[in-house]
Each structure stands twice: as structure tokens, then as C-alpha cells.
Design an enzyme around this catalytic site. Structure first.
Site, PDB file in Angstrom:
ATOM      1  N   CYS A 154      -3.161  -2.402   8.776  1.00 25.55           N
ATOM      2  CA  CYS A 154      -3.538  -1.564   7.632  1.00 25.55           C
ATOM      3  C   CYS A 154      -4.303  -0.297   7.987  1.00 25.55           C
ATOM      4  O   CYS A 154      -3.830   0.800   7.702  1.00 25.55           O
ATOM      5  CB  CYS A 154      -4.337  -2.402   6.641  1.00 25.55           C
ATOM      6  SG  CYS A 154      -3.336  -3.679   5.881  1.00 25.55           S
ATOM      7  N   GLY A 182      -7.846  -1.762  14.520  1.00 27.23           N
ATOM      8  CA  GLY A 182      -6.409  -1.946  14.692  1.00 27.23           C
ATOM      9  C   GLY A 182      -5.879  -2.660  13.463  1.00 27.23           C
ATOM     10  O   GLY A 182      -6.423  -2.513  12.370  1.00 27.23           O
ATOM     11  N   LYS A 201      -8.272  -8.885  15.307  1.00 29.71           N
ATOM     12  CA  LYS A 201      -9.575  -9.427  14.911  1.00 29.71           C
ATOM     13  C   LYS A 201      -9.471 -10.951  14.925  1.00 29.71           C
ATOM     14  O   LYS A 201      -8.361 -11.494  15.020  1.00 29.71           O
ATOM     15  CB  LYS A 201      -9.996  -8.894  13.545  1.00 29.71           C
ATOM     16  CG  LYS A 201      -9.133  -9.366  12.388  1.00 29.71           C
ATOM     17  CD  LYS A 201      -9.743  -8.879  11.092  1.00 29.71           C
ATOM     18  CE  LYS A 201      -8.985  -9.347   9.891  1.00 29.71           C
ATOM     19  NZ  LYS A 201      -9.558  -8.918   8.634  1.00 29.71           N
ATOM     20  N   THR A 217       0.861  -1.180   0.000  1.00 27.36           N
ATOM     21  CA  THR A 217       0.000   0.000   0.000  1.00 27.36           C
ATOM     22  C   THR A 217       0.897   1.229   0.000  1.00 27.36           C
ATOM     23  O   THR A 217       1.642   1.457   0.962  1.00 27.36           O
ATOM     24  CB  THR A 217      -0.920  -0.030   1.234  1.00 27.36           C
ATOM     25  OG1 THR A 217      -1.670  -1.244   1.188  1.00 27.36           O
ATOM     26  CG2 THR A 217      -1.852   1.159   1.264  1.00 27.36           C
ATOM     27  N   ARG A 245      -0.700  -6.276  15.444  1.00 26.77           N
ATOM     28  CA  ARG A 245      -0.233  -4.917  15.165  1.00 26.77           C
ATOM     29  C   ARG A 245      -1.375  -3.924  15.456  1.00 26.77           C
ATOM     30  O   ARG A 245      -2.473  -4.067  14.953  1.00 26.77           O
ATOM     31  CB  ARG A 245       0.250  -4.810  13.711  1.00 26.77           C
ATOM     32  CG  ARG A 245       1.543  -5.599  13.492  1.00 26.77           C
ATOM     33  CD  ARG A 245       2.023  -5.545  12.062  1.00 26.77           C
ATOM     34  NE  ARG A 245       1.332  -6.497  11.209  1.00 26.77           N
ATOM     35  CZ  ARG A 245       1.709  -6.778   9.960  1.00 26.77           C
ATOM     36  NH1 ARG A 245       2.743  -6.172   9.417  1.00 26.77           N
ATOM     37  NH2 ARG A 245       1.047  -7.654   9.237  1.00 26.77           N
ATOM     38  N   PHE A 286      -6.326  -6.054  -1.626  1.00 26.00           N
ATOM     39  CA  PHE A 286      -7.473  -5.777  -0.757  1.00 26.00           C
ATOM     40  C   PHE A 286      -7.805  -6.941   0.166  1.00 26.00           C
ATOM     41  O   PHE A 286      -8.843  -6.941   0.811  1.00 26.00           O
ATOM     42  CB  PHE A 286      -8.706  -5.441  -1.613  1.00 26.00           C
ATOM     43  CG  PHE A 286      -8.525  -4.211  -2.462  1.00 26.00           C
ATOM     44  CD1 PHE A 286      -8.751  -2.951  -1.922  1.00 26.00           C
ATOM     45  CD2 PHE A 286      -8.109  -4.299  -3.779  1.00 26.00           C
ATOM     46  CE1 PHE A 286      -8.573  -1.803  -2.686  1.00 26.00           C
ATOM     47  CE2 PHE A 286      -7.924  -3.158  -4.563  1.00 26.00           C
ATOM     48  CZ  PHE A 286      -8.163  -1.906  -4.004  1.00 26.00           C
TER      49      PHE A 286
END
Ligand SMILES: NC(=O)c1ccc[n+]([C@@H]2O[C@H](COP(=O)([O-])OP(=O)(O)OC[C@H]3O[C@@H](n4cnc5c(N)ncnc54)[C@H](O)[C@@H]3O)[C@@H](O)[C@H]2O)c1
Length: 437
Positions: free
Chosen positions: A262, A259, A323, A121, A330, A151
Site C-alpha cells: 500500500c 514497504g 512487517k 484504493t 511486496r 483501512f
């Protein structure tokens, strides 16, 4: 086709494995020797559902190999992907040192035409910067630089890669476009589109998508905070608004802040890009401010409940990863909660199905790591839910109640039904749904 992937992390390894799965020959390159040795032994260095099976099959078929040597790795490649880190620099802008550093190295060793694809990215204008760096050593006829943002979502990365909603390719070179099209056709057989556009639009698309999703999260977090104060239930509000076709049901769940590797860095980098172009992108700045506040909300709720005194109290934390279905911590909200609890003299007992080794590397013995979710609640004053792993959704509530010193749950993810908590007699605080006392 022969493909090289430089950077064998979450994106590089998943992309490389999936390209091998469609019959290509892939060489994954990384500077981390331990990681490459692990992969050569057939071990998967990250937790990503379905990846190990695919990896094993493609290693066996000799369609994917691993090396630390850039020169060896790119020798046969027609397309070279850069899946390198782009962490935030001091000013919040994406740090391009890895991308541009590798581009420079490549420009000194490439001897036949190759497409250099940026999958990291990266901010608007990076394709041009990459091209400029390479032109210092390499003839323009020997390369094209393409933008191809990724993505995939961690946790469902393999599925996302094999069946992407869309593929975005930024290039103005017909030669590069043809090769990229050939490579991606097996992934768009169900009619999902490949959008070809210029490099700048492609680079911007990734930041737009991530910042918009982060904005939805921050909006719902604010909505939950307001619902709590106004006596409304955010669950009902979410369902009522999400069934509007213009809004949609996904990404409307309030929680403890976004979080991961990304959203935080990408929103920050977009704000920085706006600054560079002297544009006051107010929504993006607010999204970040709201998230900074939300990451602390669970710790603040706990402190408020105990009148600011949690010294010597023990808190069981279920879920550490940012998640479910990943071991990635991170910018995970759990880390901020642990900091708050420890700073106030509390004892933390944590359990996560995958992320405990990563958290241990950060906190060492300051956090007690449990064998399983019930081990974590032994001798704990309260249970705190931070990540909504499936196994936390329907636990043995009677066991929780009889094990905890007091039947208290702080739920940062609205995992449990309010009626059930009331019926079972828990003190239950969740996000935007009032308190069950
Ligand atoms: N993780 C995601 O869900 C995700 C999704 C979409 C896009 N991205 C973007 O993709 C990029 C990579 O992200 P990631 O999560 O895969 O990062 P990562 O940190 O998991 O992997 C990066 C890898 O690059 C390696 N590396 C660093 N310098 C190198 C060099 N000079 N040569 C070879 N290898 C080198 C590192 O050792 C590491 O293994 C970032 O720009 C990120 O924003 C990530």
C-alpha cells in the site's frame, strides 16, 4: 444481506469473511482458480492472524462460498464489493484496468438494482469513471457506485475490520447509503463513526491517510540518520516527542523504509494525482525520495563496515516480510537488502516465520532458506534483522554469539537494548542510536 466480493485477496477475503461473520451471505469471486479451489477445500491462501478460524466457521455455516464465475457470484447480491488490485502504472498513477474492466463486465450482466462498492484504493474521480463505464450498457436506475476505502492493516486485518477506527463511505445516493449503513452497523456498535461524504472526498481520504503515515515514517528515518551523525539517540528523541499529545506515540519508529502493497504505491499515486491537477505536492515527493534512500541503508551500512568487500561472506537475515505477522513481501525492504548482498558476492541465509515461500518464488536457489532462526546464523559472519517478528525480540544471545563467526549484528528495527549489546560484547549497529563497537 447478500454480498458479493470481487477479488479475493488480502482485502477481499478479510472483508468477505468478516461480513459473513456478522450474518450476511457472502460470495467471494476471483479469477485465480487455484485460490478458489484452495478456499473451497477450507484452506486459507494468505497468512493473517485469526482469519482461518473465522473462515472455517463461516464456511461450515454456509455463509461464505467461493466461485470463479462472475455471473453466478453476483446473482443474488444486493451489494457488490470490488477488492481488486490497483497497482502503479508506468507513470506511477493507479492502474484502473481491473476495476474498470470488471465494472464493464458487471454492466452487461446486472438485471436488478445493485450497489457497486469500490473498496480498492483508487484515485479521486474513479467513482465517476466507473459510473460512466457502466452507463454504456446499464440503465442508471439499476446501480449506484459507492466509494468505501479500506483501512485495515495486514497482520491485524481481522481485528481492524471487525472494530474499525472509522468507516468512510462516499456516496450521494440515499438508496445506497441506506444499504451501506445497514451492512456496517454491526461494526460500529462501540461508537466508532461512519463518515458519509461525497465520493471524491472519500477516495482522497484513503490517500491522505496512507501518505501521512508514510510521511511520519520517512520523517523518523531522517531523524534517525541525523541522530547518528549528531551523537543523539533516536529512541529518546522518539519518546520525548511522541508523548506530546499533538504528535502521539504511534508510527514514530525508525527502520529500513516502508514497504508493503500500500504505502509505496499510494504515495506514488497521490503524487501523480497532484501532477494531474498541476499541484506541486513537495512533501509527498520528498517522502518517496527519503524512502528510496532508506531501503538501501542497511546494505550500505554493511558494506561500509566491511570496507566494501563482502565477497564470500555469509549474512543471516532474520525477517523478510515487509512487517511482522504477514507473509506479504511486496516492496519489502528485505528484498533490496538481498539484492545488494548478492550483487556484492555475499551469501544470504534467510529465515522468516511466514514469508520464505514468497521470497523463494522470487530468488529461488540464490538465497539459502533456513529451518529456524538459529539455523540461519550457522556459519554466518553477521546477523541482520530486517523484520521485527516477536520471536526475534528475546533470542538466546549466547547462542548467537557462539554461533556467528564474529559477534556482529546489524539491526534495522532497533529491536535490542544498547546496554545489553554492550554487556554481551556484540558489535552492534542499529538505526539512529550510534554503533557499539
Ligand atoms: N493489502 C492491504 O493491506 C490493503 C489495505 C487497504 C486497501 N488495499 C487496497 O485494496 C485493493 C486490493 O488489495 P489486496 O492487497 O487485497 O490485493 P491482492 O492482490 O491480494 O488481491 C486482489 C485479488 O483480485 C483478483 N483479481 C484480479 N483481477 C480479477 C478479476 N477480473 N476478477 C476477479 N478477481 C480478480 C486477484 O486474483 C487477487 O486474488 C488494492 O487497491 C489495495 O491498494 C489493500
Amino acid at each position: 444481506m447478500n454480498i458479493a466480493i470481487i477479488g479475493t485477496g488480502y482485502v477481499g477475503l478479510v472483508s468477505g469473511t468478516c461480513f459473513a461473520e456478522t450474518g450476511n451471505h457472502v460470495v467471494c469471486i476471483d479469477i485465480n482458480e487455484d485460490k478458489i479451489n484452495q478456499l473451497r477445500r477450507g484452506e486459507t491462501p494468505i497468512y493473517e492472524p485469526g482469519l482461518d478460524v473465522l473462515l472455517e466457521r463461516n464456511i461450515k455455516e454456509k455463509r461464505i462460498t467461493f466461485t470463479t464465475s462472475l455471473a453466478e457470484g453476483i446473482q443474488e447480491a444486493q451489494i457488490i464489493f470490488l477488492a481488486l488490485p490497483t497497482p502503479p502504472g508506468k507513470d506511477g498513477a493507479a492502474d484502473l484496468q481491473y476495476v474498470l474492466g470488471v465494472a464493464k463486465d458487471l454492466s452487461k450482466i446486472i438485471t436488478s438494482y445493485k450497489v457497486i462498492v469500490n473498496k480498492s484504493t483508487v484515485p479521486v474521480g474513479t467513482a465517476e469513471k466507473t459510473t460512466a463505464v457502466m452507463l454504456e450498457h446499464l440503465d442508471p436506475s439499476l446501480f449506484d457506485v459507492v466509494s468505501n476505502p479500506e483501512f485495515l492493516r495486514e497482520g491485524v486485518a481481522v481485528e481492524d475490520f471487525l472494530k474499525p477506527d472509522r468507516v468512510v463511505i462516499g456516496t450521494t445516493s440515499e438508496k445506497a447509503k441506506k444499504l451501506m449503513d445497514e451492512l456496517y452497523q454491526p461494526f460500529v456498535r462501540q461508537g466508532n463513526p461512519i463518515y458519509y461524504m461525497d465520493e471524491r472526498s472519500s477516495e482522497m481520504t484513503k490517500y491522505a491517510a496512507n501518505s501521512y503515515l508514510a510521511m511520519r515514517i520517512s520523517f523518523m528515518n531522517e531523524m534517525a540518520n541525523l541522530c547518528e551523525r549528531a551523537g543523539a539517540n533516536v529512541d529518546w528523541v522518539r519518546m520525548g516527542m511522541g508523548s506530546d499529545g499533538r504528535i502521539g506515540k504511534r508510527f514514530l519508529f525508525p527502520g529500513v523504509g516502508y514497504g508493503g502493497s500500500c504505502f509505496p504505491k499510494d504515495v506514488q499515486a497521490l503524487a501523480r494525482t497532484a501532477d494531474e491537477h498541476e499541484y506541486d505536492f513537495q512533501i509527498v515527493k520528498s517522502v518517496m525520495e527519503v524512502n528510496d534512500r532508506q531501503k538501501l541503508i542497511l546494505g550500505n551500512k554493511i558494506l561500509k563496515h566491511y570496507q566494501g568487500d563482502i565477497k564470500g561472506k555469509t549474512f543471516a537475515i532474520w525477517g523478510l516480510a515487509f512487517k511482522p505477522e504477514t507473509d506479504d513481501i511486496r516492496e519489502a525492504p528485505a528484498l533490496y537488502l538481498i539484492e545488494t548482498l548478492l550483487a556484492n558476492g555475499a551469501i544470504v541465509k534467510a529465515f522468516d516465520p511466514e514469508a520464505m515461500p514468497n521470497v523463494k518464488a522470487l530468488f529461488g536457489d540464490k538465497v539459502h532458506f533456513a529451518q529456524n532462526q538459529y539455523d540461519a546464523i550457522t556459519d554466518a559472519d553477521a546477523l541482520v534483522i530486517v523484520t521485527e517478528w516477536s520471536e526475534f525480540r528475546n533470542p538466546d544471545f549466547n547462542k548467537i554469539k557462539s554461533t556467528l563467526k564474529s559477534a556482529t549484528i546489524f539491526d534495522g528495527r532497533n529491536v535490542y537494548a544498547l546496554e545489553k549489546m554492550k554487556e554481551l560484547g556484540f558489535h552492534y549497529q542499529s538505526m539512529g542510536r550510534g554503533t557499539i563497537a
